[in-house]
Design an enzyme around this catalytic site. Sequence first.
Site, mmCIF file in Angstrom:
data_model
loop_
_atom_site.group_PDB
_atom_site.id
_atom_site.type_symbol
_atom_site.label_atom_id
_atom_site.label_comp_id
_atom_site.label_asym_id
_atom_site.label_seq_id
_atom_site.Cartn_x
_atom_site.Cartn_y
_atom_site.Cartn_z
ATOM 1 N N ASP A 173 0.829 -1.209 0.000
ATOM 2 C CA ASP A 173 0.000 0.000 0.000
ATOM 3 C C ASP A 173 0.860 1.254 0.000
ATOM 4 O O ASP A 173 0.607 2.204 -0.751
ATOM 5 C CB ASP A 173 -0.896 0.016 1.242
ATOM 6 N N LEU A 174 1.853 1.273 0.874
ATOM 7 C CA LEU A 174 2.681 2.468 1.001
ATOM 8 C C LEU A 174 3.464 2.744 -0.272
ATOM 9 O O LEU A 174 3.551 3.888 -0.738
ATOM 10 C CB LEU A 174 3.630 2.315 2.190
#
Length: 389
Positions: A173-174
């Site tokens: 996600d990051l």
Amino acid sequence: MTAPLEDITVVDLSRALAGPHAAMMLGDMGARVIKVETPGSGDDTRGWGPPFVGPEDDPVSTYYLSANRNKESITLDLKSDDGRDVLTRLVRAADVLVENFRPGVLDRLGFPVDRLHELNPRLVVLSISGFGHDGPQGGRPGYDQIAQGEAGLMSVTGPDADTSQRVGVPIGDLLAGMYGAYGVVSALHERFRTGRGRVVRTSLLAAIVGAHAFQGTAYTVAGHVGHAQGNHHPSLSPYGLFHCKDGDIQVACGSESLWVKLATAFGIDPAAPGMATNRERTVNRDQVTATLNAAFADHPLAELLPRLAELGIPAGEVRTIDRVYDWDQTRSQGLVIEVDHPSLGTIELPGPPIRLDDNAYAGGRPEHLAPPMLGQHDESVRKWLDELD
């Protein structure tokens, strides 16, 4: 001081982490970020916990706080006429729209890409998916845990080849958020030349594959399939975690000269059989590790770290999260910021990881905003749209 993106308005339709992280990065650099949330519930992460903080009747998720600084919140039911009308006005006023719906959802809400660019030809659209927007599995939902496994990251993380291990933060996600923000800024720069926006696409799969680095080329060029090797580098030695008298220490010898210095200082023959070159040491990693563990065994960490620093050997300890945020070096880099939250008062948050040369704080704005309460800016955003109209 002016912020690099202070003239940019971002409409953030995303939720959970990848999209919100991208929008937050743009907000850190001064963009006005208007987060659109579902009435009543808001972003999914508002309910993710524990831990929660604040009043029992309206607790705040610390997970939500991690991805939504420097934003405003407006609640819209995008299935209603009013919600679609307000979003239409926001699109006309915006420079960037961020979304991470499953492919096709935005179309069904009445806002396909051609409609967005009909409303605003200069709009840059960031679209983040789980596994890509096309291809045989393009419609799969995106969850970091699944993506870490499917994209190969778990196979090279962990104590050994037989034990798959996820990274301790939602790194897919990051990374997708970071790549997405990078793509947005690139598209905004292009817009100065063309006058038109474009769609930027990335995915959790793409972001993790994009971070494979040497593990990727080991396979694509050499046909070598990497696997987890614990806390030691697969191509360098000694480069990893070792044991000393009262704990663990990390040592990184990235050159032969560093190895000679390290070995000589601790009574090890740097040219001993199996240890004379990095290639030999990597093949014989267990021998090197055992030799250094024995050499460090009588030395406490507080003594060993200064000695290695004096020798010029890169080394460090393994800090727990609390000791990272309490560390004076962390705070000197602006990596802890204070914000005033509507219900929590003054709180500390992790700060932006970028500093500009004329800014004493981290990020590109002189003052950071607390992550907003649900619908906190309903009235002010609508009033702003009325003034634009």
